[in-house]
Scaffold this motif. Structure first.
Motif, PDB file in Angstrom:
ATOM      1  N   THR A 214       0.852  -1.180   0.000  1.00 15.60           N
ATOM      2  CA  THR A 214       0.000   0.000   0.000  1.00 15.60           C
ATOM      3  C   THR A 214       0.886   1.227   0.000  1.00 15.60           C
ATOM      4  OG1 THR A 214      -0.156   0.016   2.410  1.00 15.60           O
ATOM      5  CG2 THR A 214      -1.894  -1.140   1.214  1.00 15.60           C
ATOM      6  N   TYR A 215       0.335   2.344  -0.459  1.00 17.30           N
ATOM      7  CA  TYR A 215       1.135   3.558  -0.544  1.00 17.30           C
ATOM      8  C   TYR A 215       0.252   4.750  -0.222  1.00 17.30           C
ATOM      9  CZ  TYR A 215      -1.171   3.724  -5.071  1.00 17.30           C
ATOM     10  OH  TYR A 215      -2.125   3.735  -6.059  1.00 17.30           O
ATOM     11  N   ASP A 216       0.907   5.831   0.077  1.00  9.92           N
ATOM     12  CA  ASP A 216       0.179   7.047   0.407  1.00  9.92           C
ATOM     13  C   ASP A 216       0.749   8.200  -0.416  1.00  9.92           C
ATOM     14  OD1 ASP A 216      -0.327   9.128   3.360  1.00  9.92           O
ATOM     15  OD2 ASP A 216      -1.588   8.767   1.609  1.00  9.92           O
ATOM     16  N   THR A 217      -0.085   8.888  -1.157  1.00 13.53           N
ATOM     17  CA  THR A 217       0.338  10.030  -1.954  1.00 13.53           C
ATOM     18  C   THR A 217      -0.855  10.913  -2.247  1.00 13.53           C
ATOM     19  OG1 THR A 217       1.433  10.694  -4.006  1.00 13.53           O
ATOM     20  CG2 THR A 217      -0.006   8.772  -4.132  1.00 13.53           C
ATOM     21  N   SER A 218      -0.575  12.178  -2.489  1.00 15.90           N
ATOM     22  CA  SER A 218      -1.611  13.107  -2.918  1.00 15.90           C
ATOM     23  C   SER A 218      -1.526  13.365  -4.420  1.00 15.90           C
ATOM     24  CB  SER A 218      -1.488  14.430  -2.153  1.00 15.90           C
ATOM     25  OG  SER A 218      -0.200  14.979  -2.350  1.00 15.90           O
ATOM     26  N   GLU A 219      -0.518  12.756  -5.063  1.00 14.13           N
ATOM     27  CA  GLU A 219      -0.358  12.914  -6.504  1.00 14.13           C
ATOM     28  C   GLU A 219      -1.401  12.083  -7.246  1.00 14.13           C
ATOM     29  OE1 GLU A 219       1.930  14.870  -7.889  1.00 14.13           O
ATOM     30  OE2 GLU A 219       3.064  15.376  -6.087  1.00 14.13           O
ATOM     31  N   SER A 220      -1.709  12.498  -8.477  1.00 13.86           N
ATOM     32  CA  SER A 220      -2.651  11.729  -9.286  1.00 13.86           C
ATOM     33  C   SER A 220      -1.934  10.934 -10.373  1.00 13.86           C
ATOM     34  CB  SER A 220      -3.691  12.651  -9.933  1.00 13.86           C
ATOM     35  OG  SER A 220      -3.031  13.637 -10.714  1.00 13.86           O
ATOM     36  N   ASP A 221      -0.736  11.401 -10.740  1.00 14.20           N
ATOM     37  CA  ASP A 221       0.039  10.700 -11.762  1.00 14.20           C
ATOM     38  C   ASP A 221       1.347  10.193 -11.159  1.00 14.20           C
ATOM     39  OD1 ASP A 221      -0.939  13.055 -14.301  1.00 14.20           O
ATOM     40  OD2 ASP A 221      -1.777  11.099 -13.814  1.00 14.20           O
ATOM     41  N   TYR A 222       1.568   8.904 -11.293  1.00 12.94           N
ATOM     42  CA  TYR A 222       2.767   8.312 -10.706  1.00 12.94           C
ATOM     43  C   TYR A 222       2.987   6.930 -11.297  1.00 12.94           C
ATOM     44  CZ  TYR A 222      -1.044   6.588  -7.733  1.00 12.94           C
ATOM     45  OH  TYR A 222      -2.232   6.068  -7.274  1.00 12.94           O
ATOM     46  N   TYR A 223       4.147   6.376 -10.975  1.00 11.44           N
ATOM     47  CA  TYR A 223       4.476   5.008 -11.354  1.00 11.44           C
ATOM     48  C   TYR A 223       4.611   4.177 -10.079  1.00 11.44           C
ATOM     49  CZ  TYR A 223       6.044   6.843 -15.904  1.00 11.44           C
ATOM     50  OH  TYR A 223       6.124   7.445 -17.135  1.00 11.44           O
ATOM     51  N   LEU A 224       4.274   2.910 -10.223  1.00  8.12           N
ATOM     52  CA  LEU A 224       4.517   1.940  -9.166  1.00  8.12           C
ATOM     53  C   LEU A 224       5.338   0.796  -9.748  1.00  8.12           C
ATOM     54  CD1 LEU A 224       0.904   1.921  -7.761  1.00  8.12           C
ATOM     55  CD2 LEU A 224       2.907   2.750  -6.518  1.00  8.12           C
ATOM     56  N   PHE A 225       6.189   0.234  -8.907  1.00 12.79           N
ATOM     57  CA  PHE A 225       7.099  -0.816  -9.356  1.00 12.79           C
ATOM     58  C   PHE A 225       7.160  -1.957  -8.344  1.00 12.79           C
ATOM     59  CE2 PHE A 225       9.305   1.908 -12.459  1.00 12.79           C
ATOM     60  CZ  PHE A 225       9.073   3.167 -11.938  1.00 12.79           C
ATOM     61  N   TRP A 226       7.476  -3.127  -8.849  1.00  6.41           N
ATOM     62  CA  TRP A 226       7.962  -4.207  -8.017  1.00  6.41           C
ATOM     63  C   TRP A 226       9.367  -4.557  -8.499  1.00  6.41           C
ATOM     64  CZ3 TRP A 226       6.288  -6.248  -3.577  1.00  6.41           C
ATOM     65  CH2 TRP A 226       4.952  -6.018  -3.208  1.00  6.41           C
ATOM     66  N   TYR A 227      10.306  -4.534  -7.540  1.00  3.97           N
ATOM     67  CA  TYR A 227      11.682  -4.934  -7.811  1.00  3.97           C
ATOM     68  C   TYR A 227      11.969  -6.222  -7.047  1.00  3.97           C
ATOM     69  CZ  TYR A 227      13.350  -0.701 -10.179  1.00  3.97           C
ATOM     70  OH  TYR A 227      13.580   0.313 -11.082  1.00  3.97           O
ATOM     71  N   LYS A 228      12.792  -7.057  -7.655  1.00  4.33           N
ATOM     72  CA  LYS A 228      13.224  -8.311  -7.050  1.00  4.33           C
ATOM     73  C   LYS A 228      14.715  -8.220  -6.756  1.00  4.33           C
ATOM     74  CE  LYS A 228      13.977 -13.118  -8.548  1.00  4.33           C
ATOM     75  NZ  LYS A 228      13.755 -14.082  -9.668  1.00  4.33           N
TER      76      LYS A 228
ATOM     77  N   ILE B 138       8.042  -5.565 -12.608  1.00  3.84           N
ATOM     78  CA  ILE B 138       6.857  -5.063 -13.281  1.00  3.84           C
ATOM     79  C   ILE B 138       6.659  -3.597 -12.928  1.00  3.84           C
ATOM     80  CG2 ILE B 138       5.148  -5.609 -11.486  1.00  3.84           C
ATOM     81  CD1 ILE B 138       3.489  -6.942 -13.800  1.00  3.84           C
ATOM     82  N   ARG B 139       6.062  -2.852 -13.856  1.00  2.52           N
ATOM     83  CA  ARG B 139       5.797  -1.425 -13.673  1.00  2.52           C
ATOM     84  C   ARG B 139       4.349  -1.125 -14.023  1.00  2.52           C
ATOM     85  NH1 ARG B 139       9.646   0.894 -16.884  1.00  2.52           N
ATOM     86  NH2 ARG B 139       8.388   0.245 -18.642  1.00  2.52           N
ATOM     87  N   GLN B 140       3.750  -0.224 -13.261  1.00  2.00           N
ATOM     88  CA  GLN B 140       2.365   0.188 -13.505  1.00  2.00           C
ATOM     89  C   GLN B 140       2.293   1.703 -13.552  1.00  2.00           C
ATOM     90  OE1 GLN B 140      -0.730  -1.881 -13.493  1.00  2.00           O
ATOM     91  NE2 GLN B 140      -1.659   0.018 -14.192  1.00  2.00           N
TER      92      GLN B 140
ATOM     93  N   THR C 212       0.945  -6.900 -16.583  1.00  2.00           N
ATOM     94  CA  THR C 212       1.328  -8.315 -16.482  1.00  2.00           C
ATOM     95  C   THR C 212       2.652  -8.521 -17.206  1.00  2.00           C
ATOM     96  OG1 THR C 212       0.168  -8.940 -18.494  1.00  2.00           O
ATOM     97  CG2 THR C 212      -1.079  -9.084 -16.442  1.00  2.00           C
ATOM     98  N   GLU C 213       3.454  -9.426 -16.665  1.00  2.00           N
ATOM     99  CA  GLU C 213       4.718  -9.837 -17.285  1.00  2.00           C
ATOM    100  C   GLU C 213       4.871 -11.329 -17.049  1.00  2.00           C
ATOM    101  OE1 GLU C 213       7.038  -8.328 -19.069  1.00  2.00           O
ATOM    102  OE2 GLU C 213       6.291  -6.263 -18.923  1.00  2.00           O
ATOM    103  N   ASN C 214       4.440 -12.093 -18.025  1.00  2.00           N
ATOM    104  CA  ASN C 214       4.524 -13.555 -17.931  1.00  2.00           C
ATOM    105  C   ASN C 214       3.810 -14.058 -16.678  1.00  2.00           C
ATOM    106  OD1 ASN C 214       6.146 -13.703 -20.341  1.00  2.00           O
ATOM    107  ND2 ASN C 214       7.856 -12.948 -19.109  1.00  2.00           N
ATOM    108  N   ARG C 215       4.505 -14.648 -15.733  1.00  2.00           N
ATOM    109  CA  ARG C 215       3.876 -15.209 -14.535  1.00  2.00           C
ATOM    110  C   ARG C 215       3.593 -14.153 -13.458  1.00  2.00           C
ATOM    111  NH1 ARG C 215       6.912 -17.835 -11.619  1.00  2.00           N
ATOM    112  NH2 ARG C 215       8.943 -17.303 -12.536  1.00  2.00           N
ATOM    113  N   PHE C 216       3.988 -12.932 -13.701  1.00  2.00           N
ATOM    114  CA  PHE C 216       3.829 -11.863 -12.722  1.00  2.00           C
ATOM    115  C   PHE C 216       2.709 -10.924 -13.155  1.00  2.00           C
ATOM    116  CE2 PHE C 216       7.654 -12.745 -10.291  1.00  2.00           C
ATOM    117  CZ  PHE C 216       8.438 -13.433 -11.192  1.00  2.00           C
ATOM    118  N   SER C 217       1.821 -10.600 -12.247  1.00  2.00           N
ATOM    119  CA  SER C 217       0.758  -9.651 -12.534  1.00  2.00           C
ATOM    120  C   SER C 217       0.493  -8.836 -11.272  1.00  2.00           C
ATOM    121  CB  SER C 217      -0.519 -10.364 -12.993  1.00  2.00           C
ATOM    122  OG  SER C 217      -0.993 -11.225 -11.968  1.00  2.00           O
TER     123      SER C 217
END
Lengths: 116, 115
Positions: A24-38, A49-51, A60-65
């Motif tokens: 979960t995240y907290d922001t007041s921005e409306s435009d942003y990126y979210l990531f998962w890094y391994k 993956i990036r959203q 989605t990226e193969n087995r990751f969503s």
């Protein structure tokens, strides 16, 4: 202040099963990126993956969503058909869109173990 | 692909020493970052630079300074190393404002032990 929270310090999954990591995240921005890094034991950070927040469709990226819920400020990662090589530390991260001085903010990480 | 190179993988220093951690990227990125990684605390930003000779403090700048004289190189300096600075240090770079395909590229980390 912008923050990223990962409430699961450790998770475990059986090989070939599905696991979901929470963020979960907290922001007041409306435009942003979210990531998962391994980060495997080699310590090299790998983008999983990036959203983009303006996109309603979940990335989605193969087995990751992801399950991106903008109103709830939730961004979970689903790993399907888990493999031994998926064992690693996973970090959720956020960055606002645009701005020369924007910085990536990370959660505290979830250590994923994959049981054979 | 972008390469971010950190000069040392492991480093052992003594309390009070001046320590330099070097980071070089090869893709003309404008933004460079130094993070510190500790168990249970995730990655915390120490300093970042958005252009040559331009820098901003991150969340935990105390005890650290940085130098960016050339675009490709970003150095982290521990003026007088202390045991509580024992940690893993990660360097990262990002293209900068207006970049599409937004992401951070990381080095492989420097594990610093201060004795």
């Amino acid at each position: 202040a912008q923050t990223v929270t990962q409430s699961q310090p450790e998770m475990s999954v059986q090989e070939a099963e599905t696991v979901t990591l929470s963020c979960t995240y907290d922001t007041s921005e409306s435009d942003y990126y979210l990531f998962w890094y391994k980060q495997p034991p080699s310590r090299q950070m790998i983008l999983v993956i990036r959203q983009e927040a303006y996109k309603q469709q979940n990335a989605t990226e193969n087995r990751f969503s992801v399950n991106f819920q903008k109103a709830a400020k939730s961004f979970s990662l689903k790993i399907s058909d888990s493999q031994l090589g998926d064992a690693a530390m996973y970090f959720c991260a956020y960055i606002p869109y645009g701005g020369a001085t924007n910085k990536l903010i990370f959660g505290t990480g979830t250590l994923l173990a994959v049981q054979p | 692909d972008v390469k971010v190179t950190q000069s040392s993988r492991y480093l052992v220093k003594r309390t009070g020493e001046k320590v330099f951690l070097e980071c070089v990227q090869d893709m003309d990125h404008e933004n460079m970052f130094w993070y510190r990684q500790d168990p249970g605390l995730g990655l915390r930003l120490i300093y970042f630079s958005y252009d040559v000779k331009m820098k901003e403090k991150g969340d935990i700048p105390e005890g650290y300074s940085v130098s960016r004289e050339k675009k490709e190189r970003f150095s982290l300096i521990l003026e007088s190393a202390s045991t509580n600075q024992t940690s893993m240090y990660l360097c990262a770079s990002r293209l900068g404002l207006g970049a599409t395909n937004e992401k951070l590229f990381f080095g492989s980390g420097t594990q610093l032990s201060v004795l």
